[in-house]
Enzyme design. Sequence first.
Site, PDB file in Angstrom:
ATOM      1  N   MET A   1       3.780   1.751  -3.251  1.00  0.00           N
ATOM      2  CA  MET A   1       4.915   1.546  -2.376  1.00  0.00           C
ATOM      3  C   MET A   1       5.025   2.750  -1.440  1.00  0.00           C
ATOM      4  O   MET A   1       5.534   3.789  -1.826  1.00  0.00           O
ATOM      5  CB  MET A   1       6.186   1.371  -3.204  1.00  0.00           C
ATOM      6  N   PRO A   2       4.551   2.640  -0.214  1.00  0.00           N
ATOM      7  CA  PRO A   2       4.666   3.748   0.735  1.00  0.00           C
ATOM      8  C   PRO A   2       6.118   3.983   1.148  1.00  0.00           C
ATOM      9  O   PRO A   2       6.893   3.037   1.314  1.00  0.00           O
ATOM     10  CB  PRO A   2       3.849   3.288   1.930  1.00  0.00           C
ATOM     11  N   PHE A   3       6.459   5.234   1.295  1.00  0.00           N
ATOM     12  CA  PHE A   3       7.777   5.646   1.779  1.00  0.00           C
ATOM     13  C   PHE A   3       7.539   6.669   2.882  1.00  0.00           C
ATOM     14  O   PHE A   3       6.980   7.736   2.627  1.00  0.00           O
ATOM     15  CB  PHE A   3       8.607   6.257   0.646  1.00  0.00           C
TER      16      PHE A   3
END
Length: 71
Positions: A1-3
Amino acid sequence: MPFVTIDVTREGVTKEQKQELINGVTLLLKNVLNKDVHLTHVVINEIDTDNWGVGGVQVTEIRKQLKQNQK
């Protein structure tokens, strides 16, 4: 999950420009790293120029100096 966090100075970035940044970063992560767009989070922080410094000087003062030099 990229942030992804994007910090910009609070100088009139429009809602449309922010949407373009969010979409562009999301697509970049999809295209380069094959990340799921539904799991990619992008946050844009707008920071007052008094709270951002470059080379020991507030951006507010840098902007003032640039305006004076343009006259």
